[in-house]
Design a protein around this motif. Structure first.
Motif, PDB file in Angstrom:
ATOM      1  N   GLU A   1       5.945 -39.847  26.960  1.00 28.33           N
ATOM      2  CA  GLU A   1       5.781 -41.242  26.412  1.00 28.33           C
ATOM      3  C   GLU A   1       5.793 -41.123  24.855  1.00 28.33           C
ATOM      4  OE1 GLU A   1       6.231 -44.118  27.738  1.00 28.33           O
ATOM      5  OE2 GLU A   1       5.742 -43.748  29.827  1.00 28.33           O
TER       6      GLU A   1
ATOM      7  N   TYR B   1      10.994 -43.721  16.611  1.00 27.34           N
ATOM      8  CA  TYR B   1      10.415 -44.520  15.760  1.00 27.34           C
ATOM      9  C   TYR B   1       9.360 -44.004  14.881  1.00 27.34           C
ATOM     10  CZ  TYR B   1      11.964 -48.519  18.381  1.00 27.34           C
ATOM     11  OH  TYR B   1      12.873 -49.226  18.862  1.00 27.34           O
TER      12      TYR B   1
ATOM     13  N   LYS C   1       5.920 -49.126  17.763  1.00 31.07           N
ATOM     14  CA  LYS C   1       7.083 -49.306  17.506  1.00 31.07           C
ATOM     15  C   LYS C   1       7.460 -50.339  16.564  1.00 31.07           C
ATOM     16  CE  LYS C   1       9.862 -49.876  21.161  1.00 31.07           C
ATOM     17  NZ  LYS C   1      10.577 -49.945  22.543  1.00 31.07           N
ATOM     18  N   PHE C   2       6.865 -51.591  16.723  1.00 31.42           N
ATOM     19  CA  PHE C   2       6.922 -52.650  15.955  1.00 31.42           C
ATOM     20  C   PHE C   2       6.373 -52.336  14.491  1.00 31.42           C
ATOM     21  CE2 PHE C   2       4.998 -56.544  13.989  1.00 31.42           C
ATOM     22  CZ  PHE C   2       6.167 -57.118  13.643  1.00 31.42           C
TER      23      PHE C   2
ATOM     24  N   LEU D   1       8.877 -41.938  21.530  1.00 27.66           N
ATOM     25  CA  LEU D   1       8.555 -42.727  20.112  1.00 27.66           C
ATOM     26  C   LEU D   1       8.916 -41.854  18.974  1.00 27.66           C
ATOM     27  CD1 LEU D   1       5.178 -44.597  20.995  1.00 27.66           C
ATOM     28  CD2 LEU D   1       7.401 -45.360  20.664  1.00 27.66           C
TER      29      LEU D   1
ATOM     30  N   SER E   1       2.234 -49.799  27.884  1.00 21.48           N
ATOM     31  CA  SER E   1       3.544 -50.727  27.370  1.00 21.48           C
ATOM     32  C   SER E   1       3.109 -51.511  26.170  1.00 21.48           C
ATOM     33  CB  SER E   1       3.867 -51.452  28.597  1.00 21.48           C
ATOM     34  OG  SER E   1       3.121 -52.390  28.982  1.00 21.48           O
ATOM     35  N   ASN E   2       2.018 -51.914  26.484  1.00 25.68           N
ATOM     36  CA  ASN E   2       1.550 -52.897  24.980  1.00 25.68           C
ATOM     37  C   ASN E   2       1.238 -52.143  24.023  1.00 25.68           C
ATOM     38  OD1 ASN E   2       1.591 -55.142  26.592  1.00 25.68           O
ATOM     39  ND2 ASN E   2      -0.718 -54.957  26.969  1.00 25.68           N
ATOM     40  N   ARG E   3       0.701 -50.909  24.094  1.00 20.12           N
ATOM     41  CA  ARG E   3       0.503 -49.889  22.784  1.00 20.12           C
ATOM     42  C   ARG E   3       1.798 -49.248  22.151  1.00 20.12           C
ATOM     43  NH1 ARG E   3      -3.547 -51.756  24.755  1.00 20.12           N
ATOM     44  NH2 ARG E   3      -2.731 -53.319  23.410  1.00 20.12           N
ATOM     45  N   ARG E   4       2.725 -49.022  23.227  1.00 21.51           N
ATOM     46  CA  ARG E   4       3.952 -48.551  22.843  1.00 21.51           C
ATOM     47  C   ARG E   4       4.687 -49.541  21.976  1.00 21.51           C
ATOM     48  NH1 ARG E   4       6.482 -46.569  27.671  1.00 21.51           N
ATOM     49  NH2 ARG E   4       6.586 -48.919  27.920  1.00 21.51           N
ATOM     50  N   ARG E   5       4.826 -50.825  22.379  1.00 19.29           N
ATOM     51  CA  ARG E   5       5.466 -51.963  21.664  1.00 19.29           C
ATOM     52  C   ARG E   5       4.728 -52.307  20.377  1.00 19.29           C
ATOM     53  NH1 ARG E   5       6.251 -54.923  25.696  1.00 19.29           N
ATOM     54  NH2 ARG E   5       4.123 -55.791  26.034  1.00 19.29           N
ATOM     55  N   GLU E   6       3.378 -52.036  20.099  1.00 16.19           N
ATOM     56  CA  GLU E   6       2.694 -52.378  18.906  1.00 16.19           C
ATOM     57  C   GLU E   6       2.972 -50.960  17.780  1.00 16.19           C
ATOM     58  OE1 GLU E   6      -1.330 -52.183  19.896  1.00 16.19           O
ATOM     59  OE2 GLU E   6      -1.401 -54.111  20.898  1.00 16.19           O
TER      60      GLU E   6
END
Length: 161
Positions: free
Chosen positions: A105, A113, A54-55, A109, A47-52
């Motif tokens: 997953e 993104y 995308k951002f 992305l 979840s942290n890697r995905r957020r990074e």
């Protein structure tokens, strides 16, 4: 440099320009137990890697356009704005991990993104003495690592001419 902050990108091309045209993020996940450390799953901390991912993909594209950016339709905007952002994921699968989850997953992305992604995964063989590659099933937007590396190299050659 992104629109809101500086990003640590694993691969950026061309190096000589301030703003790259191609960016690649890499991640290696999953590990067997070692010493006092327990095993790490293939999607642990995902979840942290995905957020990074995308951002950074969005922030890098926003920087090229500046403060007057009008995004309008998301897919049209992200597909037309440089840099192209790719993700390469290598992962050791544990007994309860499946390649399908990684593909799902990453596919989400790419569909929202990223410009492309490649996955390579391996798991311990039944003999416990070696590993075998877990093949990437054919999908629309996620490919094996070699295919995406070839795609990136082709894009660089095309732009370099």
């Amino acid at each position: 440099m992104g629109f809101s902050q500086v990003h640590q990108i694993d691969i950026a091309w061309p190096v000589s320009e301030t703003i790259p045209l191609i960016c690649v993020e890499t991640k290696v996940t999953g590990a067997p137990a070692y010493g006092l450390h327990g095993p790490r799953g293939a999607t642990q901390d995902w979840s942290n890697r995905r957020r990074e991912l995308k951002f950074s993909a969005t922030d890098l594209k926003l920087h090229r356009r500046g403060k007057d950016t009008q995004i309008e339709h998301w897919d049209e905007w992200r597909n037309s704005q440089p840099p192209n952002v790719y993700f390469l994921w290598a992962s050791r699968l544990g007994p309860s991990d499946g390649i399908e989850r990684l593909i799902d997953e990453v596919g989400q992305l790419v569909n929202s993104y990223l410009d492309g992604a490649g996955v390579i995964a391996w798991r311990e063989k039944a003999d416990g003495a070696s590993y075998e590659v877990a093949g990437v099933p054919p999908t629309a937007r996620v490919h094996d690592l070699d295919d995406v590396l070839y795609r990136i190299a082709s894009e660089i050659r095309r732009r370099a001419d």
